[in-house]
Design a protein around this motif. Structure first.
Motif, mmCIF file in Angstrom:
data_model
loop_
_atom_site.group_PDB
_atom_site.id
_atom_site.type_symbol
_atom_site.label_atom_id
_atom_site.label_comp_id
_atom_site.label_asym_id
_atom_site.label_seq_id
_atom_site.Cartn_x
_atom_site.Cartn_y
_atom_site.Cartn_z
ATOM 1 N N PRO A 1 38.137 17.979 46.280
ATOM 2 C CA PRO A 1 36.884 18.495 46.814
ATOM 3 C C PRO A 1 36.673 18.044 48.264
ATOM 4 C CG PRO A 1 36.457 16.856 45.079
ATOM 5 C CD PRO A 1 37.931 16.874 45.325
ATOM 6 N N GLY B 1 35.294 12.100 56.091
ATOM 7 C CA GLY B 1 35.612 10.841 55.407
ATOM 8 C C GLY B 1 36.699 10.080 56.149
ATOM 9 N N GLY C 1 40.139 10.281 51.497
ATOM 10 C CA GLY C 1 39.766 10.789 50.165
ATOM 11 C C GLY C 1 39.903 12.293 50.089
ATOM 12 N N MET D 1 23.829 8.914 60.516
ATOM 13 C CA MET D 1 25.100 8.333 60.994
ATOM 14 C C MET D 1 25.676 9.238 62.067
ATOM 15 S SD MET D 1 27.293 9.039 57.552
ATOM 16 C CE MET D 1 25.882 8.746 56.515
ATOM 17 N N SER E 1 28.239 10.927 62.293
ATOM 18 C CA SER E 1 28.884 12.164 61.842
ATOM 19 C C SER E 1 27.889 13.162 61.259
ATOM 20 C CB SER E 1 29.929 11.818 60.777
ATOM 21 O OG SER E 1 29.334 11.062 59.740
ATOM 22 N N ARG F 1 28.358 16.400 54.964
ATOM 23 C CA ARG F 1 27.488 17.236 54.128
ATOM 24 C C ARG F 1 27.015 16.475 52.888
ATOM 25 N NH1 ARG F 1 28.703 22.989 55.690
ATOM 26 N NH2 ARG F 1 30.174 22.792 57.402
ATOM 27 N N GLY G 1 27.277 16.795 49.694
ATOM 28 C CA GLY G 1 28.240 16.463 48.641
ATOM 29 C C GLY G 1 29.081 15.259 49.027
ATOM 30 N N GLU H 1 33.833 9.575 44.832
ATOM 31 C CA GLU H 1 34.766 10.204 45.788
ATOM 32 C C GLU H 1 35.551 11.364 45.172
ATOM 33 O OE1 GLU H 1 36.779 7.362 48.478
ATOM 34 O OE2 GLU H 1 35.754 5.795 47.350
ATOM 35 N N GLY I 1 33.757 14.229 39.125
ATOM 36 C CA GLY I 1 33.021 15.479 39.023
ATOM 37 C C GLY I 1 32.794 16.026 40.418
ATOM 38 N N ILE I 2 32.387 17.297 40.477
ATOM 39 C CA ILE I 2 32.144 17.904 41.794
ATOM 40 C C ILE I 2 30.648 18.122 41.946
ATOM 41 C CG2 ILE I 2 32.582 19.926 43.228
ATOM 42 C CD1 ILE I 2 35.389 19.904 42.082
ATOM 43 N N GLU J 1 31.139 0.802 53.312
ATOM 44 C CA GLU J 1 30.460 2.101 53.218
ATOM 45 C C GLU J 1 31.397 3.295 53.244
ATOM 46 O OE1 GLU J 1 27.774 2.545 56.554
ATOM 47 O OE2 GLU J 1 29.392 2.474 58.019
ATOM 48 N N ASN K 1 40.657 15.105 42.251
ATOM 49 C CA ASN K 1 41.105 14.267 43.365
ATOM 50 C C ASN K 1 42.211 13.297 42.942
ATOM 51 O OD1 ASN K 1 41.188 13.758 46.034
ATOM 52 N ND2 ASN K 1 39.164 12.807 46.185
HETATM 53 C C1 LIG Z 1 32.161 9.535 63.851
HETATM 54 C C2 LIG Z 1 31.979 9.126 62.424
HETATM 55 C C3 LIG Z 1 30.978 8.224 62.101
HETATM 56 C C4 LIG Z 1 30.793 7.841 60.778
HETATM 57 N N1 LIG Z 1 29.798 6.951 60.492
HETATM 58 C C5 LIG Z 1 29.590 6.599 59.209
HETATM 59 C C6 LIG Z 1 28.546 5.677 58.869
HETATM 60 O O1 LIG Z 1 27.829 5.170 59.730
HETATM 61 N N2 LIG Z 1 28.378 5.368 57.575
HETATM 62 C C7 LIG Z 1 29.166 5.910 56.579
HETATM 63 O O2 LIG Z 1 28.954 5.611 55.404
HETATM 64 N N3 LIG Z 1 30.169 6.760 56.874
HETATM 65 C C8 LIG Z 1 30.395 7.127 58.141
HETATM 66 N N4 LIG Z 1 31.405 7.987 58.445
HETATM 67 C C9 LIG Z 1 32.268 8.505 57.364
HETATM 68 C C10 LIG Z 1 31.821 9.864 56.771
HETATM 69 O O3 LIG Z 1 31.061 10.617 57.682
HETATM 70 C C11 LIG Z 1 31.050 9.645 55.484
HETATM 71 O O4 LIG Z 1 31.899 9.050 54.525
HETATM 72 C C12 LIG Z 1 30.471 10.930 54.886
HETATM 73 O O5 LIG Z 1 29.571 10.599 53.847
HETATM 74 C C13 LIG Z 1 31.531 11.895 54.362
HETATM 75 O O6 LIG Z 1 30.905 13.135 54.112
HETATM 76 P P1 LIG Z 1 31.753 14.484 54.189
HETATM 77 O O7 LIG Z 1 30.849 15.588 53.779
HETATM 78 O O8 LIG Z 1 32.404 14.636 55.487
HETATM 79 O O9 LIG Z 1 32.819 14.197 53.043
HETATM 80 P P2 LIG Z 1 34.353 14.609 52.975
HETATM 81 O O10 LIG Z 1 35.098 13.972 54.072
HETATM 82 O O11 LIG Z 1 34.471 16.064 52.805
HETATM 83 O O12 LIG Z 1 34.771 13.906 51.600
HETATM 84 C C14 LIG Z 1 34.702 12.520 51.443
HETATM 85 C C15 LIG Z 1 35.077 12.171 49.992
HETATM 86 O O13 LIG Z 1 34.147 12.735 49.082
HETATM 87 C C16 LIG Z 1 34.789 13.698 48.218
HETATM 88 N N5 LIG Z 1 33.879 14.842 48.125
HETATM 89 C C17 LIG Z 1 33.472 15.631 49.155
HETATM 90 N N6 LIG Z 1 32.591 16.528 48.712
HETATM 91 C C18 LIG Z 1 32.427 16.310 47.391
HETATM 92 C C19 LIG Z 1 31.633 16.917 46.397
HETATM 93 N N7 LIG Z 1 30.822 17.921 46.672
HETATM 94 N N8 LIG Z 1 31.715 16.444 45.128
HETATM 95 C C20 LIG Z 1 32.543 15.400 44.835
HETATM 96 N N9 LIG Z 1 33.328 14.799 45.734
HETATM 97 C C21 LIG Z 1 33.257 15.239 47.007
HETATM 98 C C22 LIG Z 1 36.108 14.020 48.888
HETATM 99 O O14 LIG Z 1 37.081 14.422 47.950
HETATM 100 C C23 LIG Z 1 36.436 12.716 49.572
HETATM 101 O O15 LIG Z 1 36.993 11.830 48.638
HETATM 102 C C24 LIG Z 1 31.631 8.375 59.763
HETATM 103 C C25 LIG Z 1 32.633 9.287 60.096
HETATM 104 C C26 LIG Z 1 32.823 9.653 61.402
HETATM 105 C C27 LIG Z 1 33.907 10.650 61.723
#
Ligand SMILES: Cc1cc2nc3c(=O)[nH]c(=O)nc-3n(C[C@H](O)[C@H](O)[C@H](O)COP(=O)(O)OP(=O)(O)OC[C@H]3O[C@@H](n4cnc5c(N)ncnc54)[C@H](O)[C@@H]3O)c2cc1C
Length: 481
Positions: A79, A85, A89, A145, A147, A152, A154, A212, A216-217, A437, A474
């Motif tokens: 997912p 991330g 993950g 944060m 990002s 998003r 999820g 992660e 589940g999704i 985190e 995953n």
């Molecule tokens: C510039 C930058 C700054 C950041 N700062 C922070 C910060 O301050 N604090 C922090 O905690 N993180 C930070 N992060 C990391 C990241 O943004 C977080 O971990 C964020 O929560 C990931 O969300 P995403 O939607 O991009 O997830 P993704 O990258 O799409 O996925 C992350 C994980 O979740 C799983 N996943 C995704 N969607 C779902 C779903 N719907 N259901 C089940 N599993 C799912 C994926 O398989 C993967 O294992 C930062 C990243 C960047 C690039």
């Protein structure tokens, strides 16, 4: 994992049309299609993933159909929400080629419920869109944060994201009242309740948050809203040492209470990196201090917060906890202070870390961690550069190690494992965590095996086997071999 389970298979020529067909035009991307490649990359470009296709459902029903079909066919699913991330993950580079299931077309805010202090958002809504929807209703969704424009709902929940306001409001886990999720057999957990109290057995929400994508999704969530702050005081203060930063935090909280919403520590290397890539940037603090903190204090309107904060800070200067400082007198100045903090990850990426770490220790151990981890890195190679910054109010530091001047990341390949081990061992010895985190993903599985509590690891394996007996969700993430 049930060792009798049949192994996952590579999706064959019949599988992909069967999965993609029900999604209609635009519902799937195939290798070679425009936009496909970006799903194979992660923010630090350390790994390149693989996928048979990217499936892009629009509804929970479509997600359920896809998961049930993959479960029946034994096809692995990764997912992805925003793809930001930092622990791989969302990237799979080993084992049977999976399908990627992207939630990015599930972008509806299903309801804004100010009277319940809640909002219901689908998994593909970006964090900034959630913040904006809350603000439009006169409320605050405090997860924040760097990002936030890309990550998003999820992904935020699946990683139990932290960010810059955990000190006051908690992690993503603390900001979620309920989830809707598709389980590994394709059944839907309908948990979208805006309840603050619901003691009806095991809490599936808390199992899914932080899992992660392995259990589940998550397709939608009820997110907690808070009163919007009426007044915000933002300041940047040079501090003599990390110990002074921690003392300053306690003193501020003693005097201003819960109003301290953010307290970020910034070591001198971060601004130095930024200067390298943004030569016109003007540092709000003179003298290139070795340590500074970015502090944010919020409160209701018309409560005299700015005057009170100024008086308290003046006292703390007299006590020697801060040496220089500036309070933002406009939104522009506030943005400039946050720009500095939020541009550090970008500058780090451009420099290219030898090894990045996201550790936490008890607040009282922050100074010892910085000193001991710094000593351990210097013992490996005294020319390595450390950029230490982070959410010090939560005991969470990003302690990232960079090449010695004039050398490249690759030059340090031989010492990378030793650097990582030294830093994680230091955090562990001080009662800390090797992932504060960002999660475990695929990057930190070996560290989890090494430092994780055996009873917890056994329970994790049992939970995974019970909820995903075929291991389709995953595969290869989080749970150590
Ligand atoms: C510039 C930058 C700054 C950041 N700062 C922070 C910060 O301050 N604090 C922090 O905690 N993180 C930070 N992060 C990391 C990241 O943004 C977080 O971990 C964020 O929560 C990931 O969300 P995403 O939607 O991009 O997830 P993704 O990258 O799409 O996925 C992350 C994980 O979740 C799983 N996943 C995704 N969607 C779902 C779903 N719907 N259901 C089940 N599993 C799912 C994926 O398989 C993967 O294992 C930062 C990243 C960047 C690039």
């Amino acid at each position: 994992m049930d060792m009798t389970a049949r192994p996952l298979i590579e999706p064959g020529p019949d599988d992909i049309p069967a999965l993609a067909g029900p999604l209609g035009p635009g519902g799937a991307l195939m290798p070679g299609d425009d936009g496909f490649e970006r799903y194979l990359h992660e923010p630090r470009d350390r790994w390149r993933g693989r996928a048979a296709c990217v499936l892009r459902p629009r509804t929970t029903g479509e997600v359920a159909g896809l998961v049930a079909a993959c479960n029946a066919r034994r096809i692995g699913i990764v997912p992805v929400s925003g793809g930001t991330g930092l622990v791989a993950g969302q990237i799979i580079d080993k084992g049977a080629t999976p399908v990627i299931l992207s939630l990015e077309r599930m972008t509806r805010i299903r309801a804004v419920l100010p009277e319940d202090g809640a909002l219901i958002a689908e998994a593909g809504v970006t964090l900034s869109e959630v913040q904006a929807a809350a603000a439009a209703a006169g409320r605050l969704y405090p997860l924040s944060m760097a990002s936030e424009g890309a990550c998003r709902v999820g992904g935020n929940l699946a990683t139990n994201a932290g960010g810059v306001q955990v000190l006051r409001y908690g992690n993503a886990r603390d900001l979620c009242l309920g989830v809707e999720a598709v389980m590994a057999d394709g059944s839907v957990h309908h948990g979208l309740k805006a309840l603050r109290k619901d003691n009806t057995g095991y809490d599936l929400r808390h199992l899914l948050i932080g899992s992660e994508g392995t259990l589940g999704i998550i397709t939608a969530a009820v997110l907690k809203l808070f009163p919007a702050p009426g007044e915000v005081v933002t300041g940047m203060l040079a501090v003599p040492s990390p110990a002074a930063a921690v003392a300053l935090l306690h003193a501020l909280r003693d005097r201003l209470g819960d109003g301290v919403t953010a307290f970020e520590l910034i070591g001198g290397q971060g601004p130095a990196f930024i200067q390298r890539f943004h030569p016109d940037w003007h540092d709000p603090l003179a003298g290139k201090p070795d340590w500074r903190v970015l502090v944010e204090i919020t409160g209701p309107a018309d409560a005299g917060l700015a005057e009170r904060a100024e008086t308290v800070l003046a006292g703390l200067f007299e006590e020697g906890l801060a040496e220089d400082g500036i309070l933002a007198s406009s939104g522009q100045q506030r943005d400039a202070m946050w720009w500095l903090r939020e541009t550090i990850p970008e500058a780090n990426r451009k420099v290219g870390a030898v090894s990045s770490h996201d550790i936490s220790v008890p607040l009282s151990s922050i100074p010892a961690f910085i000193e001991e981890a710094g000593r351990a890195v210097a013992a490996i190679d005294p020319a390595l550069t450390v950029n230490c910054f982070g959410h010090v109010g939560d005991g969470n530091l990003h302690f990232n190690v960079f090449p010695a001047p004039g050398r490249s990341r690759a030059d340090h390949d031989p010492v990378r494992p030793a650097v990582k081990t030294a830093i994680h061992e230091t955090a562990h010895r001080l009662g800390g965590s090797i992932s504060a985190e960002h999660g475990i993903g695929r990057l930190k599985r070996a560290d989890l095996a090494k430092f994780g509590d055996p009873a917890k690891l056994a329970a994790m394996r049992a939970i995974k086997a019970a909820l995903d007996p075929n291991g389709i969700l995953n595969p290869g993430a989080v749970i150590p071999d």
